[in-house]
Design a protein around this motif. Structure first.
Motif, PDB file in Angstrom:
ATOM      1  N   ALA A 118      14.259  43.752  50.983  1.00  0.00           N
ATOM      2  CA  ALA A 118      13.437  42.608  50.556  1.00  0.00           C
ATOM      3  C   ALA A 118      13.180  42.652  49.052  1.00  0.00           C
ATOM      4  N   VAL A 119      12.842  43.826  48.567  1.00  0.00           N
ATOM      5  CA  VAL A 119      12.452  43.959  47.171  1.00  0.00           C
ATOM      6  C   VAL A 119      13.643  43.715  46.235  1.00  0.00           C
ATOM      7  N   MET A 120      14.864  43.829  46.767  1.00  0.00           N
ATOM      8  CA  MET A 120      16.066  43.586  45.970  1.00  0.00           C
ATOM      9  C   MET A 120      16.476  42.108  45.962  1.00  0.00           C
ATOM     10  N   SER A 121      15.694  41.245  46.599  1.00  0.00           N
ATOM     11  CA  SER A 121      16.015  39.806  46.597  1.00  0.00           C
ATOM     12  C   SER A 121      16.032  39.278  45.172  1.00  0.00           C
ATOM     13  N   PRO A 122      16.958  38.367  44.885  1.00  0.00           N
ATOM     14  CA  PRO A 122      16.949  37.756  43.558  1.00  0.00           C
ATOM     15  C   PRO A 122      15.762  36.800  43.423  1.00  0.00           C
ATOM     16  N   SER A 123      15.270  36.640  42.187  1.00  0.00           N
ATOM     17  CA  SER A 123      14.230  35.639  41.927  1.00  0.00           C
ATOM     18  C   SER A 123      14.404  35.161  40.492  1.00  0.00           C
ATOM     19  N   ALA A 124      13.982  33.926  40.241  1.00  0.00           N
ATOM     20  CA  ALA A 124      14.153  33.348  38.912  1.00  0.00           C
ATOM     21  C   ALA A 124      13.470  34.223  37.864  1.00  0.00           C
ATOM     22  N   LEU A 125      14.213  34.604  36.848  1.00  0.00           N
ATOM     23  CA  LEU A 125      13.738  35.480  35.764  1.00  0.00           C
ATOM     24  C   LEU A 125      13.201  36.816  36.297  1.00  0.00           C
ATOM     25  N   ASN A 126      13.611  37.168  37.501  1.00  0.00           N
ATOM     26  CA  ASN A 126      13.144  38.402  38.163  1.00  0.00           C
ATOM     27  C   ASN A 126      11.614  38.500  38.196  1.00  0.00           C
ATOM     28  N   LYS A 127      10.964  37.339  38.386  1.00  0.00           N
ATOM     29  CA  LYS A 127       9.488  37.321  38.387  1.00  0.00           C
ATOM     30  C   LYS A 127       8.899  37.864  39.687  1.00  0.00           C
ATOM     31  N   GLN A 128       9.730  37.869  40.758  1.00  0.00           N
ATOM     32  CA  GLN A 128       9.241  38.350  42.074  1.00  0.00           C
ATOM     33  C   GLN A 128       7.881  37.695  42.376  1.00  0.00           C
ATOM     34  N   PRO A 129       7.857  36.346  42.413  1.00  0.00           N
ATOM     35  CA  PRO A 129       6.576  35.623  42.450  1.00  0.00           C
ATOM     36  C   PRO A 129       5.975  35.533  43.863  1.00  0.00           C
ATOM     37  N   TRP A 130       5.823  36.698  44.491  1.00  0.00           N
ATOM     38  CA  TRP A 130       5.319  36.739  45.856  1.00  0.00           C
ATOM     39  C   TRP A 130       4.314  37.854  46.032  1.00  0.00           C
ATOM     40  N   GLN A 131       3.495  37.698  47.065  1.00  0.00           N
ATOM     41  CA  GLN A 131       2.685  38.806  47.579  1.00  0.00           C
ATOM     42  C   GLN A 131       3.028  38.882  49.063  1.00  0.00           C
ATOM     43  N   VAL A 132       3.502  40.026  49.486  1.00  0.00           N
ATOM     44  CA  VAL A 132       4.013  40.192  50.849  1.00  0.00           C
ATOM     45  C   VAL A 132       3.129  41.211  51.567  1.00  0.00           C
ATOM     46  N   ARG A 133       2.647  40.844  52.745  1.00  0.00           N
ATOM     47  CA  ARG A 133       1.747  41.727  53.507  1.00  0.00           C
ATOM     48  C   ARG A 133       2.308  41.901  54.911  1.00  0.00           C
TER      49      ARG A 133
END
Ligand code: FMN
Length: 188
Positions: A35-50
């Protein structure tokens, strides 16, 4: 053409019936490594996952949804929310809650990619999954669960859950419309 990745993608189905056996921690952690290796725009990882596995908390999240759903005309399985024994996440023993950064326009896309990464990794390890979009608003509205229990910040919005667990059903493949995807060319 076949390989294990293609087979994995083609055989994943949304699972709505789960065994109560919990996912081993090492399996869950491997899914989260992906999951943590998912691509995201500008590598911002704009999520909180619980991740929730605590039975009481799973019940509280489900009860929140049932209260929120009362009197609403909802599509799909959520339309049965007031029926005895209803579970919005299909009684899965593990529920992942995904919240998107409200200040990032790409966040819903990035979270969707994250979800597909989780589901693909899970399926490859024998774990079934289902995105639960219907629970987003109810969970986001419940300040106690969102902020105090899940520690999701106010600048993030819950956009879906992902049910995870061992499948107790083998759903048939649902129809797909291949014509929505076309190769465009000037030359024929
Ligand atoms: C954004 C999103 C929201 C979804 N919400 C729900 C939901 O609330 N409850 C549910 O049972 N399935 C939900 N699903 C699963 C879809 O119904 C399912 O992916 C679709 O019918 C295709 O079936 P398949 O995943 O087995 O190929 C959702 C899927 C996505 C991508």
């Amino acid at each position: 053409m076949e390989n294990s990745v293609i087979t994995n993608i083609l055989t994943r189905r949304s699972i709505r019936k789960y065994k109560q056996q919990q996912i081993p921690t090492e399996v869950l952690n491997r899914i989260l490594d992906c999951a943590v290796m998912s691509p995201s725009a500008l590598n911002k990882q704009p999520w909180q996952v619980r991740i929730i596995q605590d039975e009481k908390l799973l019940t509280d999240v489900n009860d929140t949804f049932i209260r929120w759903a009362k009197g609403k005309q909802l599509p799909g399985s959520a339309s049965r929310a007031q029926e005895e024994g209803f579970s919005v996440f299909h009684h899965a023993p593990t529920l992942i809650i995904v919240a998107a950064d409200k200040t990032n326009n790409y966040a819903p896309i990035d979270c969707g990619i994250l979800a597909q990464t989780i589901m693909t990794a899970a399926h490859s390890l024998g774990i079934g999954s289902c995105v639960i979009g219907s629970m987003a608003q109810a969970t986001d509205n419940d300040k106690h669960i969102k902020n105090d229990i899940l520690a999701i910040d106010d600048d993030h919005t819950v956009i879906f859950g992902i049910a995870l667990g061992y499948a107790d059903e083998t759903p048939i493949v649902k129809d797909r419309d291949r014509s929505k995807i076309r190769l465009i060319s000037y030359r024929q």
